[in-house]
Design an enzyme around this catalytic site. Structure first.
Site, PDB file in Angstrom:
ATOM      1  N   ASP A 292       1.012  -4.486  -7.662  1.00  0.00           N
ATOM      2  CA  ASP A 292       1.452  -3.106  -7.633  1.00  0.00           C
ATOM      3  C   ASP A 292       2.756  -2.915  -8.392  1.00  0.00           C
ATOM      4  O   ASP A 292       3.404  -3.878  -8.807  1.00  0.00           O
ATOM      5  CB  ASP A 292       1.611  -2.625  -6.186  1.00  0.00           C
TER       6      ASP A 292
ATOM      7  N   ASN B 277       2.976  -1.997   8.779  1.00  0.00           N
ATOM      8  CA  ASN B 277       1.895  -1.085   9.141  1.00  0.00           C
ATOM      9  C   ASN B 277       0.521  -1.600   8.699  1.00  0.00           C
ATOM     10  O   ASN B 277      -0.464  -0.861   8.736  1.00  0.00           O
ATOM     11  CB  ASN B 277       2.143   0.306   8.561  1.00  0.00           C
TER      12      ASN B 277
ATOM     13  N   HIS C 141      -0.295  -2.717   5.636  1.00  0.00           N
ATOM     14  CA  HIS C 141      -0.698  -2.483   4.244  1.00  0.00           C
ATOM     15  C   HIS C 141      -0.718  -3.795   3.460  1.00  0.00           C
ATOM     16  O   HIS C 141       0.010  -4.745   3.763  1.00  0.00           O
ATOM     17  CB  HIS C 141       0.186  -1.433   3.563  1.00  0.00           C
TER      18      HIS C 141
ATOM     19  N   GLU D 137      -1.825   1.788   1.770  1.00  0.00           N
ATOM     20  CA  GLU D 137      -1.273   2.203   3.048  1.00  0.00           C
ATOM     21  C   GLU D 137      -2.392   2.530   4.045  1.00  0.00           C
ATOM     22  O   GLU D 137      -3.566   2.650   3.670  1.00  0.00           O
ATOM     23  CB  GLU D 137      -0.390   3.434   2.838  1.00  0.00           C
TER      24      GLU D 137
END
Length: 263
Positions: free
Chosen positions: A67, A136, A138, A143
């Site tokens: 990313d 979380n 990801h 996400e």
């Protein structure tokens, strides 16, 4: 999914680095998917040392990063291209032309995403994909609520991810809210996935990934369906698992079997 519990972060890095060393010895022209963040740094440092000692070479390796932030030029101190150059590529014998990071400052990010997918395919696919995991759940910048079959695309970052990464940006500096990330479907096509997690802050995410239902609310849970994923965690990151001793028992017997095969 193979879960390996190690004593601490250094042991996690050592276990992961050995997987990459063995791959390079078996296939010098490997294609690696790489990750940024603090978790893989120790692994990169171990691979740098092995390379500088002449034990392994990256001369024929191709790499694709997971990313990149949108709207940051490659030379920006907080860009992931800059991170990879500073922390890894500048210290090994890799051909810089063979290192790909999503172009966050592309004029047309949609076309850039399609081109990134095509480049991975043209390289023959990814042999080993390195991952971390967010608090979380990801992976990459996929996400919660991400499509589990998604491809490389533009993603909006959650408030939690923005807050987690805010420490890297100076006061008053504009922090990106968008990213380009490999999709979960893209990640799942790697032949082998190696995920590292350390620290108590990742314990809930690790538990959801390993034990929870497969759900878009925990994107990493998609790895339950991958045929060759190795999750390497330290004691703190494993602390949320229902029965950590079960995974230690399995790994003990796996190592005994490998030793017998190699004997």
């Amino acid at each position: 999914m193979k879960v390996v519990i190690q004593d601490d972060a250094d042991a996690v890095a050592a276990y992961g680095a050995e997987i990459f060393r063995e791959q390079l010895q078996k296939k010098p022209a490997s294609v690696f998917g790489l990750a940024t963040g603090s978790t893989p740094l120790r692994l990169y440092q171990q691979l740098i040392q092995s390379n500088q000692q002449g034990d392994i070479s990256f001369a024929r390796v191709r790499s694709f990063n997971l990313d990149e932030y949108m709207d940051l030029p490659p030379d920006h101190p907080q860009s992931y291209r800059h991170f990879m150059d500073r922390e890894f590529f500048d210290h090994i014998d890799i051909d810089r032309d063979n290192t790909q990071v999503p172009p966050g400052n592309a004029d047309n990010p949609m076309i850039a995403c399609r081109n990134y997918e095509r480049a991975i395919q043209d390289a023959g696919g990814i042999d080993i994909q390195l991952l971390g995991i967010g608090r979380n759940g990801h992976i990459g910048f996929n996400e919660p609520t991400s499509c589990l079959a998604s491809r490389t695309r533009v993603k909006t970052l959650t408030r939690e991810t923005i807050e987690d990464n805010a420490r890297f940006f100076s006061d008053g500096e504009t922090q990106p809210q968008l990213s380009i990330t490999m999709g979960i479907g893209t990640i799942m096509e790697a032949r082998l996935i190696v995920l590292l997690a350390t620290g108590e802050g990742k314990a809930n995410a690790v538990k959801a990934m390993v034990e929870g239902p497969m759900s878009a609310w925990c994107p990493a849970s998609a790895l339950q369906m991958h045929p060759a994923t190795v999750v390497i965690v330290d004691e703190a990151a494993a602390s949320g698992l229902t029965d950590p001793g079960f995974f230690k028992h399995i790994e003990q017997h796996n190592q005994a079997l490998l030793a017998r095969i190699k004997a």
